[in-house]
Motif scaffolding. Structure first.
Motif, PDB file in Angstrom:
ATOM      1  N   LEU A 272       0.815  -1.218   0.000  1.00 44.21           N
ATOM      2  CA  LEU A 272       0.000   0.000   0.000  1.00 44.21           C
ATOM      3  C   LEU A 272       0.849   1.269   0.000  1.00 44.21           C
ATOM      4  O   LEU A 272       0.393   2.323  -0.446  1.00 44.21           O
TER       5      LEU A 272
ATOM      6  N   LEU B  30     -10.390  -1.051  -1.042  1.00 43.18           N
ATOM      7  CA  LEU B  30      -9.341  -0.128  -0.616  1.00 43.18           C
ATOM      8  C   LEU B  30      -9.573   1.289  -1.148  1.00 43.18           C
ATOM      9  O   LEU B  30      -8.777   2.194  -0.903  1.00 43.18           O
TER      10      LEU B  30
ATOM     11  N   LEU C   1      -7.382   5.185   1.631  1.00 44.16           N
ATOM     12  CA  LEU C   1      -6.193   4.408   1.980  1.00 44.16           C
ATOM     13  C   LEU C   1      -5.745   4.686   3.412  1.00 44.16           C
ATOM     14  O   LEU C   1      -5.278   3.783   4.111  1.00 44.16           O
TER      15      LEU C   1
END
Length: 265
Positions: A70, A141, A253
């Motif tokens: 990420l 996400l 996020l």
């Protein structure tokens, strides 16, 4: 690159190779891992003694790979230049893997979301443990599923099933993955997993390569060529960076990071 930064280990077994992926704690796929995967695939394809490759996790925990790191997708933590390189390298590898002349088998241990799922379905054959889960769950996400990843999944399990899995970020367990054709076999545990993957590989390598390779190219060549096209890669990297730079994406996020941090407490 120093030894401590190596995430990929290759062991040869005569005419095929075992590729172990290990980046603690969950094999999150950063730029360096994708670079090493592409490097490894290129090397194996150029080795005349190697006809096949089995990909598996070298972690002790039940994770094949947790998908893309990420930090590579969180705009404030990276740069446009790094992200564009990340995008191009990862998708070049996946495109190449999907139509590799090698026989490719994914030995999937446990969790296998997002990039792990795409890598697995780019392989010719997939074996998963009973505790395994798969899915292109990027929407959860706050980001979109890459277009060619969607096309690849649709080519394996069909448009209708792909529609539901990708739009609604659905992760399926091993039994359902087998039922819908996302995997080919389910095994009980990690010990049985690699043994079975190697047995499958040995059986597939009994077939001569030329006819199989031409047939594979007929099935996957058009998508692989389109996927690896430099103009497309540049265009999609630009589009994806714009999406990742949106305040709404950054906020989504950040919410994921907060949940992950809470889960570790």
């Amino acid at each position: 690159m120093s030894g401590k930064d190596r995430f990929i280990n290759v062991t040869t077994r005569g005419n095929y190779a075992l590729v172990s992926i290990r980046r603690e704690p969950v094999n999150s796929m950063n730029l360096e891992m994708w670079e090493q995967l592409l490097e490894t695939l290129t090397s194996l394809e150029n080795d005349k003694k190697v006809r096949g490759v089995v990909f598996h996790s070298g972690l002790s925990r039940p994770v094949f790979t947790a998908g893309n790191d990420l930090q590579e997708l969180y705009a404030p933590a990276t740069s446009r230049e790094r992200y564009e390189k990340f995008w191009k390298v990862s998708n070049t590898f996946l495109a190449r893997l999907s139509n590799s002349p090698l026989v490719t088998v994914a030995a999937i241990k446990g969790a296998c979301p997002a990039g792990g799922t795409c890598m697995s379905i780019a392989c010719d054959y997939r074996v998963i443990t009973t505790d395994g889960t798969m899915g292109l769950n990027e929407v959860a996400l706050g980001i979109s599923v890459p277009p060619k990843w969607i096309k690849l999944m649709a080519s394996v399990i069909g448009q209708g099933k792909t529609d539901k899995l990708t739009q609604f970020a659905k992760m399926v367990k091993a039994k359902e993955a087998l039922a819908i054709g996302l995997v080919d076999e389910v095994v009980q545990d990690e010990k049985e997993l690699l043994e079975r993957a190697e047995t499958v590989m040995q059986g597939l390598l009994m077939l001569p390569d030329p006819g199989r390779q031409l047939t594979k190219n007929s099935l996957r060549g058009a998508l692989a060529k389109e996927w690896a096209d430099e103009r497309w890669l540049n265009s999609e990297a630009e589009t994806a960076w714009k999406m990742l730079s949106l305040p709404s994406t950054i906020k989504a996020l950040e919410g994921v990071f907060a949940r992950l941090s809470k889960a570790k407490m």
